[in-house]
Design an enzyme around this catalytic site. Structure first.
Site, PDB file in Angstrom:
ATOM      1  N   LYS A   1       0.863  -1.183   0.000  1.00  0.00           N
ATOM      2  CA  LYS A   1       0.000   0.000   0.000  1.00  0.00           C
ATOM      3  C   LYS A   1       0.897   1.230   0.000  1.00  0.00           C
ATOM      4  O   LYS A   1       2.074   1.172   0.383  1.00  0.00           O
ATOM      5  CB  LYS A   1      -0.947   0.015   1.202  1.00  0.00           C
ATOM      6  CG  LYS A   1      -0.266  -0.024   2.590  1.00  0.00           C
ATOM      7  CD  LYS A   1       0.238   1.316   3.072  1.00  0.00           C
ATOM      8  CE  LYS A   1       0.919   1.209   4.430  1.00  0.00           C
ATOM      9  NZ  LYS A   1       1.794   2.371   4.722  1.00  0.00           N
TER      10      LYS A   1
ATOM     11  N   GLY B   1       4.033  -1.241   4.049  1.00  0.00           N
ATOM     12  CA  GLY B   1       3.170  -2.167   4.784  1.00  0.00           C
ATOM     13  C   GLY B   1       3.324  -3.621   4.387  1.00  0.00           C
ATOM     14  O   GLY B   1       2.393  -4.403   4.575  1.00  0.00           O
TER      15      GLY B   1
ATOM     16  N   ASP C   1      -1.692  -1.285  10.894  1.00  0.00           N
ATOM     17  CA  ASP C   1      -2.226  -1.226   9.529  1.00  0.00           C
ATOM     18  C   ASP C   1      -2.550  -2.601   8.946  1.00  0.00           C
ATOM     19  O   ASP C   1      -2.969  -2.697   7.798  1.00  0.00           O
ATOM     20  CB  ASP C   1      -1.292  -0.453   8.599  1.00  0.00           C
ATOM     21  CG  ASP C   1       0.104  -1.055   8.519  1.00  0.00           C
ATOM     22  OD1 ASP C   1       0.394  -2.010   9.258  1.00  0.00           O
ATOM     23  OD2 ASP C   1       0.918  -0.546   7.725  1.00  0.00           O
TER      24      ASP C   1
END
Length: 266
Positions: free
Chosen positions: A8, A96, A132
């Protein structure tokens, strides 16, 4: 049993204040991009983990896939599995990748052992592994807030643009990035600013980590400047760095950047 966790990018990142628990409240836009790892699980006699591709630092016991297995094992009757992760998403890049691997591992276990978990149940487990991680369960653009684990959907589609990500030969730890950041409230939320024309984002949308990270790693600042020189509508460091992405109307010529950096066309 094979799945392909994707990375991401953060479009904007505002660090608002420090919380009593030591974390920070923030707001950002998470947007999935087409840079992928490959994750495989096979039923085995005992739990094990191996990797190929990029070297993964740290102990095997601390890998988020192993932690994810043990978390699920507490509530479900799972057989031992052999986990193989081919690492392609750059590490220490603000993309991420580790969180994606953990969330996609939960999705793969749920699918292949017929656990019957809903998205919300999987999100609950993913939150326990990292702020996340939960984003990657639904894997759709969101406005993320609090510590980055609360989400509101946003309508954002960059498919008609060329997103390019540049990874310089630099590692920026999250701890290093947070040491240099100065939390501050914002007048206008990213939830609203993201709907401004992309060509105007550079006027309004910023990443609070850039100021300190650019001082310590001027080569990252140079990558951002080079993307704008190449015609990017918007360019920014992703998360706490070190990767920088640019959004272009058409595929740019980045041959000069390719000499010292790894480049991904997403």
């Amino acid at each position: 049993m094979l799945i392909f966790p994707n990375a991401k990018i953060n479009i904007g990142l505002n660090v608002l204040n420090r919380r009593d628990d030591g974390y920070h409240n923030l707001e950002t836009i998470f947007y999935p991009v087409n840079i992928k790892d490959a994750l495989e699980i096979v039923v085995a006699d005992e739990l094990s983990f191996e990797s190929s591709g990029l070297e993964i630092p740290g102990r095997v016991e601390d890998n988020l896939c192993i932690k994810g297995y043990r978390l699920l094992k507490n509530d479900f009757n799972l057989p031992p599995v052999k986990i193989h992760l081919h690492k392609h998403i750059p590490i220490g890049a603000g993309l991420g990748g580790g969180s994606a691997d953990a969330a996609f591992f939960i999705r793969l276990i749920n699918q292949n052992f017929n656990l019957g978990m809903t998205d919300e149940q999987m999100i609950g487990y993913a939150r326990k592994l990292g702020a996340d991680c939960a984003f990657f369960i639904k894997n759709k653009p969101v406005f993320a807030f609090e510590i980055g684990d609360e989400f509101e959907p946003v309508w954002l589609d960059l498919s008609k643009y060329q997103v390019v990500l540049v990874m310089p030969p630099v590692h920026v730890s999250t701890a290093e990035a947070y040491r240099g950041v100065k939390p501050a409230p914002v007048k206008d939320s990213l939830m609203d600013l993201i709907y401004e024309p992309i060509a105007d984002w550079k006027k309004y949308i910023k990443n609070d980590f850039e100021a300190s990270v650019f001082k310590s790693h001027p080569e990252i600042r140079g990558v951002k400047a080079a993307l704008y020189e190449a015609g990017a509508l918007y360019a920014s460091m992703s998360g706490s760095g070190a990767s920088v992405f640019g959004i272009f109307e058409t595929a740019p010529d980045l041959s000069a950047l390719e000499i010292e950096n790894e480049i991904f066309y997403c």
